[in-house]
Design a protein around this motif. Structure first.
Motif, mmCIF file in Angstrom:
data_model
loop_
_atom_site.group_PDB
_atom_site.id
_atom_site.type_symbol
_atom_site.label_atom_id
_atom_site.label_comp_id
_atom_site.label_asym_id
_atom_site.label_seq_id
_atom_site.Cartn_x
_atom_site.Cartn_y
_atom_site.Cartn_z
ATOM 1 N N PRO A 56 -10.613 3.023 9.519
ATOM 2 C CA PRO A 56 -11.043 3.022 8.116
ATOM 3 C C PRO A 56 -9.934 3.496 7.181
ATOM 4 O O PRO A 56 -9.096 4.318 7.544
ATOM 5 C CB PRO A 56 -12.218 4.002 8.107
ATOM 6 C CG PRO A 56 -11.991 4.883 9.277
ATOM 7 C CD PRO A 56 -11.277 4.064 10.299
ATOM 8 N N VAL A 57 -9.946 2.939 5.997
ATOM 9 C CA VAL A 57 -9.004 3.329 4.941
ATOM 10 C C VAL A 57 -9.845 3.674 3.728
ATOM 11 O O VAL A 57 -10.780 2.961 3.395
ATOM 12 C CB VAL A 57 -8.033 2.186 4.598
ATOM 13 C CG1 VAL A 57 -7.121 2.575 3.456
ATOM 14 C CG2 VAL A 57 -7.219 1.792 5.812
ATOM 15 N N TYR A 59 -9.951 5.240 -0.477
ATOM 16 C CA TYR A 59 -9.194 5.418 -1.717
ATOM 17 C C TYR A 59 -8.602 6.820 -1.819
ATOM 18 O O TYR A 59 -7.618 7.035 -2.521
ATOM 19 C CB TYR A 59 -10.091 5.152 -2.932
ATOM 20 C CG TYR A 59 -10.402 3.697 -3.133
ATOM 21 C CD1 TYR A 59 -9.474 2.839 -3.689
ATOM 22 C CD2 TYR A 59 -11.636 3.177 -2.766
ATOM 23 C CE1 TYR A 59 -9.745 1.504 -3.878
ATOM 24 C CE2 TYR A 59 -11.933 1.839 -2.957
ATOM 25 C CZ TYR A 59 -10.983 1.009 -3.510
ATOM 26 O OH TYR A 59 -11.261 -0.315 -3.691
ATOM 27 N N LEU A 60 -9.191 7.768 -1.133
ATOM 28 C CA LEU A 60 -8.713 9.149 -1.183
ATOM 29 C C LEU A 60 -7.295 9.280 -0.626
ATOM 30 O O LEU A 60 -6.577 10.219 -0.968
ATOM 31 C CB LEU A 60 -9.680 10.045 -0.406
ATOM 32 C CG LEU A 60 -9.580 11.540 -0.613
ATOM 33 C CD1 LEU A 60 -9.776 11.877 -2.086
ATOM 34 C CD2 LEU A 60 -10.609 12.262 0.227
ATOM 35 N N ALA A 61 -6.879 8.341 0.191
ATOM 36 C CA ALA A 61 -5.532 8.384 0.773
ATOM 37 C C ALA A 61 -4.444 8.186 -0.277
ATOM 38 O O ALA A 61 -3.275 8.501 -0.021
ATOM 39 C CB ALA A 61 -5.403 7.324 1.855
ATOM 40 N N THR A 62 -4.802 7.699 -1.445
ATOM 41 C CA THR A 62 -3.796 7.511 -2.495
ATOM 42 C C THR A 62 -3.412 8.831 -3.162
ATOM 43 O O THR A 62 -2.290 8.965 -3.658
ATOM 44 C CB THR A 62 -4.306 6.548 -3.580
ATOM 45 O OG1 THR A 62 -5.481 7.093 -4.170
ATOM 46 C CG2 THR A 62 -4.591 5.188 -3.007
ATOM 47 N N LEU A 63 -4.307 9.797 -3.157
ATOM 48 C CA LEU A 63 -4.043 11.053 -3.870
ATOM 49 C C LEU A 63 -2.827 11.817 -3.339
ATOM 50 O O LEU A 63 -1.989 12.236 -4.139
ATOM 51 C CB LEU A 63 -5.291 11.931 -3.873
ATOM 52 C CG LEU A 63 -6.458 11.398 -4.697
ATOM 53 C CD1 LEU A 63 -7.651 12.342 -4.627
ATOM 54 C CD2 LEU A 63 -6.045 11.171 -6.128
ATOM 55 N N PRO A 64 -2.685 12.040 -2.027
ATOM 56 C CA PRO A 64 -1.481 12.753 -1.574
ATOM 57 C C PRO A 64 -0.194 12.004 -1.893
ATOM 58 O O PRO A 64 0.820 12.628 -2.219
ATOM 59 C CB PRO A 64 -1.668 12.876 -0.059
ATOM 60 C CG PRO A 64 -3.082 12.607 0.208
ATOM 61 C CD PRO A 64 -3.601 11.781 -0.922
ATOM 62 N N LEU A 65 -0.234 10.684 -1.837
ATOM 63 C CA LEU A 65 0.975 9.910 -2.127
ATOM 64 C C LEU A 65 1.380 10.047 -3.589
ATOM 65 O O LEU A 65 2.564 10.218 -3.902
ATOM 66 C CB LEU A 65 0.749 8.448 -1.759
ATOM 67 C CG LEU A 65 0.468 8.163 -0.283
ATOM 68 C CD1 LEU A 65 0.064 6.717 -0.087
ATOM 69 C CD2 LEU A 65 1.667 8.515 0.569
ATOM 70 N N VAL A 114 4.499 3.425 4.516
ATOM 71 C CA VAL A 114 3.078 3.428 4.133
ATOM 72 C C VAL A 114 2.696 2.101 3.471
ATOM 73 O O VAL A 114 1.643 1.528 3.772
ATOM 74 C CB VAL A 114 2.770 4.622 3.202
ATOM 75 C CG1 VAL A 114 1.415 4.479 2.541
ATOM 76 C CG2 VAL A 114 2.850 5.917 3.969
ATOM 77 N N ALA A 115 3.560 1.609 2.597
ATOM 78 C CA ALA A 115 3.253 0.344 1.917
ATOM 79 C C ALA A 115 3.194 -0.808 2.915
ATOM 80 O O ALA A 115 2.282 -1.652 2.846
ATOM 81 C CB ALA A 115 4.299 0.064 0.841
ATOM 82 N N GLY A 116 4.131 -0.864 3.849
ATOM 83 C CA GLY A 116 4.120 -1.931 4.838
ATOM 84 C C GLY A 116 2.897 -1.888 5.732
ATOM 85 O O GLY A 116 2.245 -2.907 5.978
ATOM 86 N N TRP A 117 2.558 -0.692 6.222
ATOM 87 C CA TRP A 117 1.414 -0.562 7.127
ATOM 88 C C TRP A 117 0.097 -0.868 6.419
ATOM 89 O O TRP A 117 -0.757 -1.589 6.938
ATOM 90 C CB TRP A 117 1.373 0.839 7.732
ATOM 91 C CG TRP A 117 0.213 1.018 8.660
ATOM 92 C CD1 TRP A 117 -0.992 1.601 8.375
ATOM 93 C CD2 TRP A 117 0.121 0.576 10.009
ATOM 94 N NE1 TRP A 117 -1.810 1.553 9.471
ATOM 95 C CE2 TRP A 117 -1.151 0.927 10.497
ATOM 96 C CE3 TRP A 117 1.000 -0.081 10.862
ATOM 97 C CZ2 TRP A 117 -1.564 0.649 11.788
ATOM 98 C CZ3 TRP A 117 0.587 -0.362 12.146
ATOM 99 C CH2 TRP A 117 -0.686 0.002 12.598
ATOM 100 N N SER A 118 -0.070 -0.333 5.217
ATOM 101 C CA SER A 118 -1.345 -0.547 4.533
ATOM 102 C C SER A 118 -1.482 -1.984 4.042
ATOM 103 O O SER A 118 -2.595 -2.518 3.991
ATOM 104 C CB SER A 118 -1.523 0.454 3.386
ATOM 105 O OG SER A 118 -0.445 0.377 2.487
ATOM 106 N N ALA A 143 -4.925 -0.380 -2.519
ATOM 107 C CA ALA A 143 -4.665 0.789 -3.374
ATOM 108 C C ALA A 143 -3.641 1.716 -2.720
ATOM 109 O O ALA A 143 -2.754 2.248 -3.393
ATOM 110 C CB ALA A 143 -5.969 1.531 -3.653
ATOM 111 N N VAL A 144 -3.746 1.907 -1.415
ATOM 112 C CA VAL A 144 -2.769 2.735 -0.698
ATOM 113 C C VAL A 144 -1.404 2.056 -0.715
ATOM 114 O O VAL A 144 -0.365 2.729 -0.827
ATOM 115 C CB VAL A 144 -3.245 3.026 0.743
ATOM 116 C CG1 VAL A 144 -2.189 3.732 1.548
ATOM 117 C CG2 VAL A 144 -4.522 3.855 0.710
ATOM 118 N N THR A 145 -1.372 0.734 -0.636
ATOM 119 C CA THR A 145 -0.104 0.008 -0.739
ATOM 120 C C THR A 145 0.553 0.272 -2.093
ATOM 121 O O THR A 145 1.756 0.530 -2.165
ATOM 122 C CB THR A 145 -0.331 -1.508 -0.557
ATOM 123 O OG1 THR A 145 -0.911 -1.737 0.719
ATOM 124 C CG2 THR A 145 0.967 -2.279 -0.673
ATOM 125 N N ALA A 146 -0.226 0.224 -3.148
ATOM 126 C CA ALA A 146 0.309 0.491 -4.484
ATOM 127 C C ALA A 146 0.835 1.919 -4.585
ATOM 128 O O ALA A 146 1.890 2.161 -5.186
ATOM 129 C CB ALA A 146 -0.760 0.231 -5.536
#
Length: 174
Positions: A56-57, A59-65, A114-118, A143-146
């Motif tokens: 699972p992915v 949206y919360l994963a974008t915050l640390p980045l 991170v961008a490549g994997w997501s 969103a994580v890619t961005a």
């Protein structure tokens, strides 16, 4: 016995960086992202075709980045002010500048991975995007890619702020 090279000078944040003193480039970060995308797509396709669900992915994963990108830019801005003479320098400012430079480069490389994997995750789960819309894992992976691309940009911009111009440190040529 070969002569040893002298250690990098702590007064020169740009003294030891990748690619002969020029630092990371956009092309190198893009190449890394494409390589991770290719490997990630192959692995995730194999995983999902075996009948297993994708990890699972959210949206919360974008915050640390985004937070790391802001911290990298804040640290690099401080070094930029020191290099331009707008801030008093202390005894360890060169070493701190070098550390911030390495942090910027690490952030750029991490953002590329991170961008490549997501993006690979989003491509494998693209059917869910059509069916579920913004609530799907594919939309969260985009969103994580961005956010990963934002981290790459912050790292490269921060690296450029940590650069010393050669004409400021070297005496003028006759």
């Amino acid at each position: 016995m070969a002569p040893r090279s002298p250690p990098p000078s702590p007064r020169r944040p740009g003294g030891v960086v990748l690619r002969g003193g020029r630092g990371l480039s956009v092309g190198l970060c893009a190449l890394l992202a494409v390589l991770v995308l290719a490997v990630g797509y192959a692995v995730l396709s194999w995983w999902s075709e075996g009948g297993r669900s994708l990890p699972p992915v959210g949206y919360l994963a974008t915050l640390p980045l985004v937070l790391v990108a802001a911290l990298v830019l804040a640290g690099a801005w401080s070094v930029r002010r020191t290099v331009r003479g707008r801030r008093a320098s202390g005894p360890h400012d060169g070493l701190r500048g070098f550390r911030v430079l390495v942090l910027c480069q690490a952030a750029a490389l991490t953002g590329a991975v991170v961008a490549g994997w997501s993006l690979a995750h989003a491509l494998v789960a693209r059917a869910g995007l059509a069916l579920q819309g913004l609530g799907s894992d594919a939309a969260a992976a985009l969103a994580v890619t961005a956010a990963g691309v934002l981290l790459v940009v912050a790292g490269l911009v921060g690296q450029s702020w940590c650069r010393l111009d050669e004409d400021r440190t070297a005496p003028p040529a006759p």
